[in-house]
Design a protein around this motif. Sequence first.
Motif, PDB file in Angstrom:
ATOM      1  N   ALA A 149       0.843  -1.202   0.000  1.00 37.70           N
ATOM      2  CA  ALA A 149       0.000   0.000   0.000  1.00 37.70           C
ATOM      3  C   ALA A 149       0.879   1.253   0.000  1.00 37.70           C
ATOM      4  N   THR A 150       1.971   1.220   0.765  1.00 40.10           N
ATOM      5  CA  THR A 150       2.878   2.372   0.806  1.00 40.10           C
ATOM      6  C   THR A 150       3.544   2.570  -0.557  1.00 40.10           C
ATOM      7  N   ALA A 151       3.971   1.476  -1.160  1.00 39.26           N
ATOM      8  CA  ALA A 151       4.593   1.568  -2.491  1.00 39.26           C
ATOM      9  C   ALA A 151       3.613   2.176  -3.490  1.00 39.26           C
ATOM     10  N   ALA A 152       2.361   1.750  -3.420  1.00 41.33           N
ATOM     11  CA  ALA A 152       1.347   2.280  -4.348  1.00 41.33           C
ATOM     12  C   ALA A 152       1.105   3.759  -4.095  1.00 41.33           C
ATOM     13  N   ALA A 153       1.056   4.151  -2.829  1.00 37.89           N
ATOM     14  CA  ALA A 153       0.808   5.561  -2.493  1.00 37.89           C
ATOM     15  C   ALA A 153       1.918   6.449  -3.055  1.00 37.89           C
ATOM     16  N   VAL A 154       3.151   6.007  -2.916  1.00 38.92           N
ATOM     17  CA  VAL A 154       4.284   6.792  -3.430  1.00 38.92           C
ATOM     18  C   VAL A 154       4.186   6.930  -4.952  1.00 38.92           C
ATOM     19  N   VAL A 172      -4.774   6.397   1.224  1.00 36.34           N
ATOM     20  CA  VAL A 172      -4.214   5.049   1.409  1.00 36.34           C
ATOM     21  C   VAL A 172      -3.335   5.012   2.668  1.00 36.34           C
ATOM     22  N   LEU A 173      -2.436   5.994   2.787  1.00 36.78           N
ATOM     23  CA  LEU A 173      -1.545   5.992   3.963  1.00 36.78           C
ATOM     24  C   LEU A 173      -2.343   6.158   5.252  1.00 36.78           C
TER      25      LEU A 173
END
Length: 336
Positions: free
Chosen positions: A94-99, A150-151
């Motif tokens: 989820a963090t990778a997607a947010a970035v 997301v984050l």
Amino acid sequence: MMGTLSFQDQLSRGAAEVEAAIEALLPMPDTPPSPIHQAMRYSALGGGKRLRGILVIETARLVGAQDTWREFDQTPKGVCLSAEWMAQVGAVRATAAAVEMLHAYSLIHDDLPCMDDDDMRRGKPTNHRVYGEGIAVLAGDALLTRAFEVLGRLEWAGLDATASAALVSELAVAAGTGGLIGGQVVDLESEGRLSADAADAGGAGSALERPADLLKYIHTHKTGALFAACLRMGGFLGGVESSTLERLTEYARGFGMAFQIVDDLLDVEGDEATLGKQVGSDERRGKLTFPALYGADRARSMAREHIEAAKESLSEFGERGAFLCNLADFVLHREH
Ligand code: GRG
């Protein structure tokens, strides 16, 4: 298992993993109001090297955060970011997607007529060329907003509240006036200064009056800040101590500077078809760049020095840091 895959295979697998996470966390294209969702998906999906998302995932893996991973069922897709869905995607992905959502926003806005006015990005027409300027501005805004949505739900993906809050503020700082936007502002203001100031590269003058300082400021903010956030967020996902966080940040500094120097070189020497965008735009706009200021040879050796420093900063990880070291070399030799 990682050891049996070639670096290229690991890279492709990482990119596919990031792509799947973005897909899972974006609204479906037919969700009303559909034009904005289509425009968001147009720019966030189906292209890009996914370096930032891969950096998050690989840093998290390096510091032992892979226990948040679960088997990833791609159906049903993420219409809303429910607790169940976030748990399935996992905090790291989820963090990778947010970035990457945030990165896509910055590219959409960077391409707008009021910014770089570019027609092509990632081998296809830029967002505003397809959807019009109004929707493109909003698609960028919506991707930025979605990234923080997301984050904000990482606790549902199993992350503790303190780490979740650290991730939110890390990305906000990197994206704001002390990071991406600050770098973009100084970049806009410095346009056209190249011919007047290049000869003065090493001369006297206060910080940000000397072209070399200005160039460093632009790139550490516009490009470097987000890379640094990726490494630090990966570190937060694994709950690392401050000394390790500092090593990861050092890696990102070298990686980010080298990435940008190579980006500048590609704008001079690169191939449009491979790059998927026009070349020569920096010179046309009178932009301050590394090859313009130092010459191509010196710029390339500076990039090499930054990559060596980046790799050195991972020495405490030994063999486990091999992927990130290979990624640094990849950035040095990349052709797109
Ligand atoms: C508020 C207008 C506004 C904008 C946000 C535009 C902006 C701030 C920042 C600019 C971001 C930007 C374009 C930075 C340059 C960094 C760079 C060279 C990006 C390209 O990165 P790659 O090569 O792209 O990793 P892919 O396509 O592989 O993801």
